[in-house]
Motif scaffolding. Structure first.
Motif, PDB file in Angstrom:
ATOM      1  N   MET A 391       0.687  -1.214   0.266  1.00 17.07           N
ATOM      2  CA  MET A 391       0.483   0.303  -0.253  1.00 17.07           C
ATOM      3  C   MET A 391       0.751   0.963   0.356  1.00 17.07           C
ATOM      4  SD  MET A 391      -3.222  -0.810   2.106  1.00 17.07           S
ATOM      5  CE  MET A 391      -2.031  -1.281   3.781  1.00 17.07           C
ATOM      6  N   GLN A 392       0.572   1.879  -0.805  1.00 14.62           N
ATOM      7  CA  GLN A 392       1.296   3.223  -1.159  1.00 14.62           C
ATOM      8  C   GLN A 392       0.925   4.278   0.074  1.00 14.62           C
ATOM      9  OE1 GLN A 392       0.868   3.589  -5.669  1.00 14.62           O
ATOM     10  NE2 GLN A 392       2.661   5.051  -5.013  1.00 14.62           N
ATOM     11  N   GLY A 393       1.975   5.094   0.325  1.00 15.92           N
ATOM     12  CA  GLY A 393       1.857   5.717   1.679  1.00 15.92           C
ATOM     13  C   GLY A 393       2.589   6.906   1.381  1.00 15.92           C
ATOM     14  N   THR A 394       3.512   7.956   2.361  1.00 15.98           N
ATOM     15  CA  THR A 394       3.823   9.209   2.252  1.00 15.98           C
ATOM     16  C   THR A 394       5.446   8.496   1.290  1.00 15.98           C
ATOM     17  OG1 THR A 394       2.703   9.463   3.761  1.00 15.98           O
ATOM     18  CG2 THR A 394       4.832  11.455   3.348  1.00 15.98           C
ATOM     19  N   GLU A 395       6.033   9.159   0.742  1.00 20.74           N
ATOM     20  CA  GLU A 395       7.073   9.785   0.486  1.00 20.74           C
ATOM     21  C   GLU A 395       8.110  11.155   1.101  1.00 20.74           C
ATOM     22  OE1 GLU A 395       8.768   9.408  -3.905  1.00 20.74           O
ATOM     23  OE2 GLU A 395       9.438  11.727  -3.847  1.00 20.74           O
ATOM     24  N   TYR A 396       9.074  11.095   1.916  1.00 20.55           N
ATOM     25  CA  TYR A 396       9.796  12.028   1.885  1.00 20.55           C
ATOM     26  C   TYR A 396      10.942  12.205   0.929  1.00 20.55           C
ATOM     27  CZ  TYR A 396       6.798  10.558   5.507  1.00 20.55           C
ATOM     28  OH  TYR A 396       5.903  10.263   6.671  1.00 20.55           O
ATOM     29  N   HIS A 397      11.223  13.274   0.822  1.00 23.41           N
ATOM     30  CA  HIS A 397      12.344  13.974   0.559  1.00 23.41           C
ATOM     31  C   HIS A 397      13.746  15.008   1.147  1.00 23.41           C
ATOM     32  CE1 HIS A 397       9.107  16.412  -1.088  1.00 23.41           C
ATOM     33  NE2 HIS A 397      10.239  17.483  -1.263  1.00 23.41           N
ATOM     34  N   LEU A 398      14.654  15.026   0.818  1.00 27.73           N
ATOM     35  CA  LEU A 398      15.359  15.626   1.594  1.00 27.73           C
ATOM     36  C   LEU A 398      16.743  16.555   0.673  1.00 27.73           C
ATOM     37  CD1 LEU A 398      16.129  13.625   5.039  1.00 27.73           C
ATOM     38  CD2 LEU A 398      14.723  15.291   5.075  1.00 27.73           C
ATOM     39  N   GLU A 399      17.019  17.194   0.637  1.00 23.55           N
ATOM     40  CA  GLU A 399      18.414  17.639   0.134  1.00 23.55           C
ATOM     41  C   GLU A 399      19.295  19.067   0.499  1.00 23.55           C
ATOM     42  OE1 GLU A 399      18.250  20.585  -3.933  1.00 23.55           O
ATOM     43  OE2 GLU A 399      16.578  19.395  -3.644  1.00 23.55           O
ATOM     44  N   LEU A 400      20.029  18.683   0.419  1.00 25.49           N
ATOM     45  CA  LEU A 400      21.539  20.020   0.753  1.00 25.49           C
ATOM     46  C   LEU A 400      21.878  20.186   0.012  1.00 25.49           C
ATOM     47  CD1 LEU A 400      23.423  20.874   3.090  1.00 25.49           C
ATOM     48  CD2 LEU A 400      24.676  18.692   3.186  1.00 25.49           C
ATOM     49  N   THR A 401      22.276  21.546  -0.269  1.00 22.76           N
ATOM     50  CA  THR A 401      22.927  22.048  -1.434  1.00 22.76           C
ATOM     51  C   THR A 401      23.503  23.139  -1.611  1.00 22.76           C
ATOM     52  OG1 THR A 401      22.156  22.032  -4.277  1.00 22.76           O
ATOM     53  CG2 THR A 401      21.020  23.463  -2.103  1.00 22.76           C
ATOM     54  N   TYR A 402      24.879  24.012  -2.710  1.00 25.79           N
ATOM     55  CA  TYR A 402      25.577  24.234  -2.169  1.00 25.79           C
ATOM     56  C   TYR A 402      25.860  25.572  -3.586  1.00 25.79           C
ATOM     57  CZ  TYR A 402      29.292  27.807  -0.232  1.00 25.79           C
ATOM     58  OH  TYR A 402      29.903  28.219   0.399  1.00 25.79           O
ATOM     59  N   GLN A 403      25.746  26.623  -3.752  1.00 21.30           N
ATOM     60  CA  GLN A 403      25.688  27.466  -4.852  1.00 21.30           C
ATOM     61  C   GLN A 403      27.282  28.329  -5.059  1.00 21.30           C
ATOM     62  OE1 GLN A 403      22.821  29.697  -5.685  1.00 21.30           O
ATOM     63  NE2 GLN A 403      20.937  28.434  -6.191  1.00 21.30           N
ATOM     64  N   ILE A 416      23.596  16.717  -2.813  1.00 18.73           N
ATOM     65  CA  ILE A 416      22.733  15.384  -2.386  1.00 18.73           C
ATOM     66  C   ILE A 416      21.591  15.561  -1.776  1.00 18.73           C
ATOM     67  CG2 ILE A 416      23.696  13.750  -0.140  1.00 18.73           C
ATOM     68  CD1 ILE A 416      25.791  15.514  -0.027  1.00 18.73           C
ATOM     69  N   GLN A 417      21.244  14.806  -2.162  1.00 19.26           N
ATOM     70  CA  GLN A 417      18.944  14.437  -1.900  1.00 19.26           C
ATOM     71  C   GLN A 417      19.552  12.740  -1.529  1.00 19.26           C
ATOM     72  OE1 GLN A 417      16.793  15.031  -4.908  1.00 19.26           O
ATOM     73  NE2 GLN A 417      17.962  16.833  -5.777  1.00 19.26           N
ATOM     74  N   GLY A 418      18.440  12.405  -0.542  1.00 19.66           N
ATOM     75  CA  GLY A 418      17.703  11.507   0.067  1.00 19.66           C
ATOM     76  C   GLY A 418      16.244  11.591  -0.387  1.00 19.66           C
ATOM     77  N   ILE A 419      15.648  10.324  -0.755  1.00 17.21           N
ATOM     78  CA  ILE A 419      14.726   9.990  -0.692  1.00 17.21           C
ATOM     79  C   ILE A 419      14.171   8.653  -0.208  1.00 17.21           C
ATOM     80  CG2 ILE A 419      12.395   9.454  -2.062  1.00 17.21           C
ATOM     81  CD1 ILE A 419      13.738  11.805  -3.233  1.00 17.21           C
ATOM     82  N   ILE A 420      13.374   9.243   0.976  1.00 18.38           N
ATOM     83  CA  ILE A 420      12.283   7.683   2.125  1.00 18.38           C
ATOM     84  C   ILE A 420      11.280   7.542   0.972  1.00 18.38           C
ATOM     85  CG2 ILE A 420      12.241   6.998   4.134  1.00 18.38           C
ATOM     86  CD1 ILE A 420      13.889   9.074   4.904  1.00 18.38           C
ATOM     87  N   SER A 421      11.026   6.386   1.152  1.00 17.25           N
ATOM     88  CA  SER A 421      10.115   5.187   0.585  1.00 17.25           C
ATOM     89  C   SER A 421       9.269   5.974   0.285  1.00 17.25           C
ATOM     90  CB  SER A 421       9.463   5.694   2.018  1.00 17.25           C
ATOM     91  OG  SER A 421       8.027   4.836   1.739  1.00 17.25           O
ATOM     92  N   PRO A 422      10.214   5.641  -1.627  1.00 20.74           N
ATOM     93  CA  PRO A 422      10.155   6.103  -2.790  1.00 20.74           C
ATOM     94  C   PRO A 422       8.683   6.019  -3.157  1.00 20.74           C
ATOM     95  CG  PRO A 422      12.182   4.923  -2.628  1.00 20.74           C
ATOM     96  CD  PRO A 422      11.445   4.687  -0.995  1.00 20.74           C
ATOM     97  N   SER A 423       7.764   6.616  -3.724  1.00 22.45           N
ATOM     98  CA  SER A 423       6.176   6.954  -4.226  1.00 22.45           C
ATOM     99  C   SER A 423       5.599   5.891  -2.610  1.00 22.45           C
ATOM    100  CB  SER A 423       6.204   6.235  -5.060  1.00 22.45           C
ATOM    101  OG  SER A 423       6.517   6.532  -6.587  1.00 22.45           O
ATOM    102  N   GLY A 424       5.991   6.489  -1.717  1.00 25.40           N
ATOM    103  CA  GLY A 424       5.310   5.963  -0.651  1.00 25.40           C
ATOM    104  C   GLY A 424       5.269   4.281  -0.493  1.00 25.40           C
ATOM    105  N   GLY A 425       6.463   3.764  -1.239  1.00 23.18           N
ATOM    106  CA  GLY A 425       6.749   1.878  -1.133  1.00 23.18           C
ATOM    107  C   GLY A 425       6.596   1.372  -1.575  1.00 23.18           C
TER     108      GLY A 425
END
Length: 448
Positions: A391-403, A416-425
């Motif tokens: 069952m799809q739930g919640t997707e979480y995304h994080l990003e750390l960036t520097y210009q 740098i990015q992190g995706i937790i539970s892509p498309s909610g699973g």
């Protein structure tokens, strides 16, 4: 932005449907794409500083054109991405985009009481990768799209009532005006530019790059503090189906960007903006929503369609603190919500972030950290359960960036990015669980 439904999930679910005689569908994974670098400026400059353009002043031609009211803007963006951890498999990818825009002040050019004409085009390179192997709701990059050369925007704008009322008509990217956070634009993940909710829930991923739409936009400036915006647009200029297994983004139905279909419905946007400076710290606060008259497939039964769609949103951009002469800490927060959970894949979403301008005493640098989430519809989760899929739930995304501005015309941005539970699973096309992802990227942009 274009809506993606993974082919393998469609075919997998079709097999399940044939076995169970149920028409519920599950595990569609759309992805977004926003602007390939064309960001309209408010005014045509008086002259070109050759130090800020790789190609300089073209032997004085650029300044001569500006004196006639013509501004030509050329930029090129390149990105390299690698996800060594998570997803369906490790991968490395290249994407790029070139943009050319010509803005013409017709009053300066002709001497007549006319407004501004704008035309732009983009050339998109590389292979999209957020769909496969990442399987995410939102794209890793805001320039990711099918590799086509296409007309982007084409519009005419005129101001009235002492420039309080601005009218614009043509082929528009409404993501420049609606639902946008100025702080969020510092990030590379597409959801920080164009929110994850309209990206997944509207036709063609909404009226944004690279698929602009025929539209009329009005902006009324009541005072330096208050702006009111309204737009009426075609909700599906390409004219493709909402779910298209052969061409998930529908961009290849109109590779040149010159197709205009008015068969589906109308899309309306409204937004109120309030600006205020408190204790020397500027803030902008927005409240808005959209309404679509078209038909949208049910999230649990493909035999059903629902008339109309809507959502509301709120955004705050706020300067938090000044540190000396060049260093500034800014923040943003944005929320989206709809009660139409039966026809929308994402039913609520939120994102927020911090950006530090001038870190380490470097005036042009910017460091940013952002996070967000998108929650799948409970109707979609029910369809997954009936089909024997996670069952799809919640997707979480994080990003750390520097210009980092290497020169006035060349900018680098490690990310740098992190995706937790892509498309909610979800499962990949081999039936394996898609794992949390770590994604590393390098963005570069050149102004010609």
């Amino acid at each position: 932005m274009r809506r993606i439904w993974h082919n393998h999930h469609i075919w997998l679910h079709t097999i399940i449907l044939l076995k169970t005689c149920s028409f519920a569908y599950a595990q569609p994974v759309p992805v977004s794409v926003l602007s390939a670098g064309v960001t309209p400026q408010q005014n045509i400059p008086d002259h070109i500083d050759p130090r800020t353009h790789l190609s300089g002043n073209w032997g004085g031609i650029r300044n001569w054109l500006l004196a006639q009211g013509i501004d030509i803007r050329i930029s090129d963006t390149n990105e390299f991405w690698s996800n060594p951890v998570g997803g369906a498999q490790a991968s490395s990818n290249y994407i790029g985009s070139a943009a050319v825009e010509m803005v013409t002040d017709l009053h300066t050019l002709t001497g007549l009481p006319l407004g501004t004409f704008d035309i732009s085009a983009m050339e998109i390179r590389g292979r999209p990768f957020s769909n496969t192997p990442l399987y995410v709701f939102n794209q890793t990059s805001n320039i990711e799209a099918d590799d086509n050369g296409r007309l982007y925007e084409l519009w005419y704008s005129q101001k009235f009532m002492g420039e309080r009322l601005a009218f614009r008509i043509g082929k528009l990217d409404l993501g420049h005006d609606f639902m946008v956070s100025s702080v969020g634009l510092n990030f590379l993940n597409a959801s920080f530019s164009w929110p994850i909710m309209p990206d997944n829930d509207l036709y063609d991923q909404g009226p944004v790059s690279p698929v602009a739409t025929p539209a009329i936009r009005l902006r009324y400036t009541l005072s330096p503090h208050w702006n009111f915006l309204f737009a009426a647009a075609d909700d599906n200029p390409v004219g493709g189906p909402f779910i298209n297994a052969k061409d998930p983004w529908n961009q290849n139905r109109d590779p040149g960007g010159t197709r205009f279909s008015f068969r589906t419905g109308a899309l309306f946007f409204g937004e109120v903006q309030y600006r205020r400076t408190l204790y020397g710290r500027q803030g902008t606060y927005k409240l808005g929503g959209y309404f679509d008259t078209g038909r949208f497939p049910d999230q649990s039964d493909l035999r059903k369609n629902h008339k109309t769609n809507w959502a509301v949103y709120a955004i705050a951009d706020q300067t938090l603190q000044h540190f000396g002469r060049i260093t500034e800490l800014d923040a943003f927060i944005r929320g989206n919500w709809t009660a139409d959970t039966d026809r929308n894949q994402i039913v609520y979403a939120a994102d927020a972030g911090l950006s530090l301008k001038g870190p380490f005493g470097r005036a042009g640098d910017m460091a940013g950290f952002g996070a967000g989430l998108g929650a799948a519809s409970p109707y979609l989760a029910q369809a997954d359960r009936r089909s024997g899929l996670p069952m799809q739930g919640t997707e979480y995304h994080l990003e750390l960036t520097y210009q980092i501005p290497i020169t006035p015309w060349f900018m680098l941005q490690p990310d740098i990015q992190g995706i937790i539970s892509p498309s909610g699973g979800v499962l990949d096309n081999k039936g394996q669980h898609v794992h949390d992802e770590a994604i590393f990227g390098l963005h570069s942009s050149v102004t010609f």
